[in-house]
Design an enzyme around this catalytic site. Structure first.
Site, PDB file in Angstrom:
ATOM      1  N   LYS A   1       0.551  -1.242  -0.011  1.00  0.00           N
ATOM      2  CA  LYS A   1       0.048  -0.186   0.095  1.00  0.00           C
ATOM      3  C   LYS A   1       0.921   1.322   0.098  1.00  0.00           C
ATOM      4  CE  LYS A   1      -3.914   1.972   2.746  1.00  0.00           C
ATOM      5  NZ  LYS A   1      -4.651   1.571   3.890  1.00  0.00           N
TER       6      LYS A   1
ATOM      7  N   SER B   1      -9.785   1.666   2.767  1.00  0.00           N
ATOM      8  CA  SER B   1      -9.070   2.430   2.125  1.00  0.00           C
ATOM      9  C   SER B   1      -7.994   1.591   1.217  1.00  0.00           C
ATOM     10  CB  SER B   1      -8.094   3.562   2.973  1.00  0.00           C
ATOM     11  OG  SER B   1      -7.165   2.963   3.889  1.00  0.00           O
TER      12      SER B   1
ATOM     13  N   SER C   1      -9.691  -0.753   7.242  1.00  0.00           N
ATOM     14  CA  SER C   1      -9.239  -0.671   5.747  1.00  0.00           C
ATOM     15  C   SER C   1      -8.719  -1.737   5.179  1.00  0.00           C
ATOM     16  CB  SER C   1      -8.446   0.657   5.891  1.00  0.00           C
ATOM     17  OG  SER C   1      -9.089   1.650   5.419  1.00  0.00           O
TER      18      SER C   1
HETATM   19  N1  GLN Z   1     -13.204   3.489   6.539  1.00  0.00           N
HETATM   20  C1  GLN Z   1     -12.468   4.095   7.740  1.00  0.00           C
HETATM   21  C2  GLN Z   1     -12.455   5.467   7.496  1.00  0.00           C
HETATM   22  O1  GLN Z   1     -12.571   5.934   6.505  1.00  0.00           O
HETATM   23  C3  GLN Z   1     -11.524   2.973   7.791  1.00  0.00           C
HETATM   24  C4  GLN Z   1      -9.991   3.981   7.344  1.00  0.00           C
HETATM   25  C5  GLN Z   1      -8.987   2.946   7.622  1.00  0.00           C
HETATM   26  O2  GLN Z   1      -9.201   1.957   8.091  1.00  0.00           O
HETATM   27  N2  GLN Z   1      -7.875   3.390   7.310  1.00  0.00           N
HETATM   28  O3  GLN Z   1     -12.085   5.901   8.679  1.00  0.00           O
END
Ligand code: GLN
Length: 499
Positions: A80, A155, A179
């Site tokens: 990532k 994400s 994410s």
């Molecule tokens: N969808 C969650 C958020 O927007 C999780 C993000 C993450 O785990 N980086 O905060």
């Protein structure tokens, strides 16, 4: 299309060890696949083909000389683009870091390099890991290999799409509120959020430091377990890194049993608000677990009803503080104001206005407000109290069961342009099942549990803190039981491969 791309990471490792194929062949097959499919999937921000092939060649030569190698040596991986890679552009999918080439190395990349895994490239994400669809990237859209009209989740959407699209056998993501687990659920892959502190955060671009954890991803539980084992371990460069010895997660996944295991279904994370297809697939998976000897009980975790609210105060508060470093002075983008005086303050304002996207700005504003003097106790302080209650609820629940389970997300992968995909509040609600684990620091894993309307459904397993071993010893046999009961979810895609 080379058949090397559909093999699991452990199959590739075995074939490399026996000399059936070389790492250069395996790496080239994945690079060819990336070249043929990237226009469709958009999983990567940067493809590092030369670097990957150089590592592959080096590993092949070492193997030929009979040198001792790591079990995963020569198996390619995608990172990532939140993982700092010395000398390779690292963007966090933000314009503010568009041309940033890190002068130092993350512990994760160091471990990957030391073990000899060729890095295929840096995968797409929501800017600074804020989002659930990978649409909040300054570097274009990632599409779900199951259906290009649907998001891959986020994400870590690029990391998950690379796996489901057979562009990479292993991926490293990060999970602050889901994410890794949610994109794994949306793409029919396996995503793990280890216990907080299991994998070093040194050199992981920070989103919300008390919640962030690196997440190993693969197309099977054993593959993710192998990557977790490689990345875990104490790191003196991360003060929150755990001193615990690292278990053999692969053996635990392969030798675990469901017999006599108590699985607690979290009452607050089922029923209302979950798509019918998701609930049906989840219930069917519970039946498979029960048939394999697991005991299924319902567990009440009342504070989880407030977890989402607490997360969306704590996370933006930490975001507002962590992202203060992008000021146009030290590194990254620097924009001078079009009019008026050029001072530290006006340059900072112009840089941040131009460099951050809408979602990042929304969270910085929210967090700054929640932390402001008059509101600190009312918002941040209260949220921290809820966090403690969530931890206590989990601890109490784990007195009665071995693991807790729920659907990973209330829906399957959203369609691009659907109303819910553009409404921030609706998207925040989608994190309801994953973020409690981050608040409590406990490990969680998502594995595929069938399809609903042709799209994968994720099954989440949560274990007590520092008992990632227990999570694998349930996930491994559950995956095996589900595959015995129905077709392996990703085989549907593998069979349809043409390029
Ligand atoms: N969808 C969650 C958020 O927007 C999780 C993000 C993450 O785990 N980086 O905060």
């Amino acid at each position: 299309m080379s058949e090397l791309i559909t093999k699991s990471a452990l199959e590739l490792a075995a074939g490399l060890a026996s000399g059936e194929f070389s790492s250069v062949e395996v790496t080239q097959a994945h690079l060819d696949r990336i070249a043929a499919t990237e226009d469709d999937f958009g999983s990567f921000i940067t493809v590092t083909d030369e670097l990957a092939l150089a590592t592959a060649k080096d590993v092949d030569e070492k193997r030929a000389r009979g040198e001792e190698l790591h079990a995963l040596a020569g198996v390619p991986v995608a990172l990532k683009d939140l993982v700092v890679t010395e000398g390779v552009r690292t963007t966090a999918a933000s314009k503010i870091l568009e041309n940033w080439v890190p002068p130092y190395e993350s512990t994760v990349h160091n471990k990957v390099k030391d073990a000899g895994l060729p890095v295929l490239g840096k995968t797409n994400l929501d800017e600074f890991a804020m989002g659930s669809t990978t649409e909040h990237s300054a570097f274009g859209t990632t599409r779900n290999p199951w259906n290009l009209e649907h998001v891959p989740g986020g994400s870590s959407g690029g990391a998950a799409a690379a796996l489901a699209g057979f562009q990479a056998p292993l991926s490293v993501g990060t999970d602050t509120g889901g994410s890794v687990r949610q994109p794994a659920a949306f793409t029919g892959t396996v995503g793990v959020k280890p216990t907080y502190g299991s994998i070093s955060r040194f050199g992981i671009i920070a989103m919300a430091s008390s919640l962030d954890q690196v997440g190993p991803m693969g197309r099977s539980v054993a593959d993710a377990a192998a990557l977790h084992k490689l990345l875990a371990g104490h790191d003196p460069l991360d003060s929150t890194s755990l001193p615990d010895p690292v278990s053999d997660f692969v053996a635990l996944a392969e030798n675990g049993t469901l017999k006599g295991k108590r699985l607690g279904v979290i009452k607050q994370l089922t029923g209302d608000g979950y798509d019918a297809g998701v609930s049906a697939a989840f219930t069917a998976a519970l039946d498979v677990a029960a048939a394999a000897g697991a005991e299924i009980v319902e567990v009440d975790c009342p504070s989880i009803s407030y977890a989402l609210d607490a997360y969306y105060l704590i996370m933006p508060s930490e975001v507002s503080s962590n992202l203060a470093r992008y000021d146009g002075m030290r590194y990254g983008l620097r924009v001078e104001p079009e009019t008026g005086p050029v001072t530290a303050e006006t340059v900072m304002a112009a840089t941040r206005a131009a460099g951050f996207g809408a979602e990042v700005k929304r969270r910085i504003i929210l967090g700054t407000y929640a932390l402001s003097a008059g509101y600190y106790d009312a918002y941040y302080g209260s949220a921290q109290k809820i966090r403690t209650l969530v931890q206590r609820d989990f601890a109490k629940a784990f007195d009665a069961v071995d693991v807790l389970v729920s659907p990973t997300a209330p829906t399957t992968a959203l369609r691009f342009g659907a109303e819910s995909a553009s409404d921030p509040m609706a998207l925040y609600l989608g994190d309801v099942a994953t973020l409690p684990a981050n608040l409590a620091g406990i490990p969680g894993l998502s594995l595929p549990a069938g399809l609903a309307d042709g799209l994968p459904v994720g099954f989440q397993i949560l274990a007590p803190a520092r008992q990632d071993a227990m999570m694998y010893s349930v996930a491994g046999p559950l995956e095996a039981a589900l595959e015995a009961a129905g077709p392996r979810v990703l085989d549907t895609l593998a069979e349809g491969l043409t390029k």
